[in-house]
Design a protein around this motif. Structure first.
Motif, PDB file in Angstrom:
ATOM      1  N   GLN A  97      68.133  32.465  13.672  1.00 53.29           N
ATOM      2  CA  GLN A  97      67.256  31.968  12.614  1.00 53.29           C
ATOM      3  C   GLN A  97      67.217  32.927  11.427  1.00 53.29           C
ATOM      4  O   GLN A  97      67.184  32.491  10.270  1.00 53.29           O
ATOM      5  N   ALA A  98      67.245  34.233  11.680  1.00 48.55           N
ATOM      6  CA  ALA A  98      67.246  35.213  10.597  1.00 48.55           C
ATOM      7  C   ALA A  98      68.544  35.123   9.788  1.00 48.55           C
ATOM      8  O   ALA A  98      68.513  35.186   8.552  1.00 48.55           O
ATOM      9  N   LEU A  99      69.670  34.970  10.463  1.00 47.85           N
ATOM     10  CA  LEU A  99      70.951  34.814   9.757  1.00 47.85           C
ATOM     11  C   LEU A  99      70.951  33.543   8.909  1.00 47.85           C
ATOM     12  O   LEU A  99      71.404  33.547   7.767  1.00 47.85           O
ATOM     13  N   ALA A 100      70.435  32.455   9.466  1.00 50.92           N
ATOM     14  CA  ALA A 100      70.376  31.188   8.727  1.00 50.92           C
ATOM     15  C   ALA A 100      69.445  31.304   7.519  1.00 50.92           C
ATOM     16  O   ALA A 100      69.758  30.798   6.438  1.00 50.92           O
ATOM     17  N   ALA A 101      68.329  31.985   7.685  1.00 50.71           N
ATOM     18  CA  ALA A 101      67.388  32.165   6.585  1.00 50.71           C
ATOM     19  C   ALA A 101      67.987  33.023   5.468  1.00 50.71           C
ATOM     20  O   ALA A 101      67.608  32.884   4.306  1.00 50.71           O
ATOM     21  N   ALA A 102      68.944  33.884   5.821  1.00 54.59           N
ATOM     22  CA  ALA A 102      69.628  34.732   4.834  1.00 54.59           C
ATOM     23  C   ALA A 102      70.828  34.006   4.226  1.00 54.59           C
ATOM     24  O   ALA A 102      71.690  34.639   3.630  1.00 54.59           O
ATOM     25  N   GLU A 103      70.867  32.695   4.412  1.00 53.83           N
ATOM     26  CA  GLU A 103      71.881  31.811   3.827  1.00 53.83           C
ATOM     27  C   GLU A 103      73.280  31.984   4.405  1.00 53.83           C
ATOM     28  O   GLU A 103      74.275  31.763   3.730  1.00 53.83           O
ATOM     29  N   HIS A 104      73.344  32.378   5.662  1.00 53.06           N
ATOM     30  CA  HIS A 104      74.611  32.375   6.391  1.00 53.06           C
ATOM     31  C   HIS A 104      74.662  31.089   7.199  1.00 53.06           C
ATOM     32  O   HIS A 104      73.641  30.578   7.641  1.00 53.06           O
ATOM     33  N   SER A 105      75.852  30.573   7.402  1.00 55.66           N
ATOM     34  CA  SER A 105      76.036  29.360   8.199  1.00 55.66           C
ATOM     35  C   SER A 105      76.270  29.773   9.648  1.00 55.66           C
ATOM     36  O   SER A 105      77.235  30.472   9.953  1.00 55.66           O
ATOM     37  N   VAL A 106      75.375  29.350  10.519  1.00 53.17           N
ATOM     38  CA  VAL A 106      75.424  29.768  11.924  1.00 53.17           C
ATOM     39  C   VAL A 106      75.659  28.549  12.812  1.00 53.17           C
ATOM     40  O   VAL A 106      74.945  27.556  12.717  1.00 53.17           O
ATOM     41  N   TRP A 141      64.898  26.046  20.210  1.00 50.67           N
ATOM     42  CA  TRP A 141      65.351  27.400  19.923  1.00 50.67           C
ATOM     43  C   TRP A 141      66.129  27.518  18.619  1.00 50.67           C
ATOM     44  O   TRP A 141      66.132  28.577  18.004  1.00 50.67           O
ATOM     45  N   PHE A 142      66.802  26.452  18.209  1.00 49.45           N
ATOM     46  CA  PHE A 142      67.694  26.573  17.056  1.00 49.45           C
ATOM     47  C   PHE A 142      67.468  25.504  15.993  1.00 49.45           C
ATOM     48  O   PHE A 142      68.276  25.343  15.093  1.00 49.45           O
ATOM     49  N   GLY A 143      66.376  24.764  16.069  1.00 46.34           N
ATOM     50  CA  GLY A 143      66.109  23.721  15.094  1.00 46.34           C
ATOM     51  C   GLY A 143      65.353  24.241  13.882  1.00 46.34           C
ATOM     52  O   GLY A 143      64.824  25.347  13.866  1.00 46.34           O
ATOM     53  N   GLY A 144      65.325  23.426  12.831  1.00 50.79           N
ATOM     54  CA  GLY A 144      64.496  23.732  11.685  1.00 50.79           C
ATOM     55  C   GLY A 144      65.165  24.456  10.533  1.00 50.79           C
ATOM     56  O   GLY A 144      64.516  24.730   9.535  1.00 50.79           O
ATOM     57  N   HIS A 145      66.428  24.805  10.657  1.00 52.70           N
ATOM     58  CA  HIS A 145      67.134  25.480   9.568  1.00 52.70           C
ATOM     59  C   HIS A 145      68.361  24.670   9.186  1.00 52.70           C
ATOM     60  O   HIS A 145      69.159  24.289  10.050  1.00 52.70           O
ATOM     61  N   ALA A 146      68.531  24.448   7.885  1.00 51.71           N
ATOM     62  CA  ALA A 146      69.689  23.688   7.410  1.00 51.71           C
ATOM     63  C   ALA A 146      71.004  24.407   7.708  1.00 51.71           C
ATOM     64  O   ALA A 146      72.029  23.768   7.921  1.00 51.71           O
ATOM     65  N   ASN A 147      70.983  25.730   7.763  1.00 50.17           N
ATOM     66  CA  ASN A 147      72.209  26.513   7.979  1.00 50.17           C
ATOM     67  C   ASN A 147      72.475  26.817   9.450  1.00 50.17           C
ATOM     68  O   ASN A 147      73.361  27.602   9.755  1.00 50.17           O
ATOM     69  N   LEU A 148      71.711  26.238  10.339  1.00 52.54           N
ATOM     70  CA  LEU A 148      71.819  26.554  11.764  1.00 52.54           C
ATOM     71  C   LEU A 148      72.067  25.275  12.552  1.00 52.54           C
ATOM     72  O   LEU A 148      71.241  24.369  12.540  1.00 52.54           O
ATOM     73  N   THR A 149      73.219  25.202  13.198  1.00 46.09           N
ATOM     74  CA  THR A 149      73.543  24.026  13.998  1.00 46.09           C
ATOM     75  C   THR A 149      73.966  24.447  15.393  1.00 46.09           C
ATOM     76  O   THR A 149      74.386  25.580  15.623  1.00 46.09           O
TER      77      THR A 149
END
Length: 113
Positions: free
Chosen positions: A32-41, A58-66
């Motif tokens: 989630q921290a990586l996704a929030a820093a605009e990295h695609s995870v 565990w991994f929902g809620g971030h556009a950059n996290l799938t």
């Protein structure tokens, strides 16, 4: 703005049930921290029989996290060389459908950072 990294995460999942492993808690925070820093995870989570992990929790809620559901070996001791053919394809730059800049392979030590 700089382009973000494409990160493949192979979480520490020595147990088939999330209630038996605290590693998923720490690693989801890192993802989630990586996704929030605009990295695609992309998190490679096990598909199939017997695995009980709530991917959305565990991994929902971030556009950059799938989450990508993949076949996992029965025993997830990566250091023992037990990797499924599908995981091997994801990890091989010439074979993967998405090239990754970085791979995070969770271990017990990494999950307790």
């Amino acid at each position: 703005m700089r382009p973000g990294l494409r990160v493949l995460m192979l979480p520490y999942l020595y147990f088939k049930d999330e209630r038996q492993s605290s590693g998923i808690v720490h690693q989801s925070g890192l993802a989630q921290a990586l996704a929030a820093a605009e990295h695609s995870v992309v998190v490679a989570m096990p598909s199939g029989r017997g695995w009980r992990y709530d991917h959305e929790r565990w991994f929902g809620g971030h556009a950059n996290l799938t989450v990508r559901a993949v076949d996992y070996p029965q025993d997830l001791n990566f250091t023992g060389g037990l990797i499924s053919p599908e995981l091997a394809r994801l990890l091989t730059p010439e074979l993967t459908d998405v090239p990754y800049n970085a791979v995070f392979m969770g271990t017990n030590g990494a999950s307790s950072l």
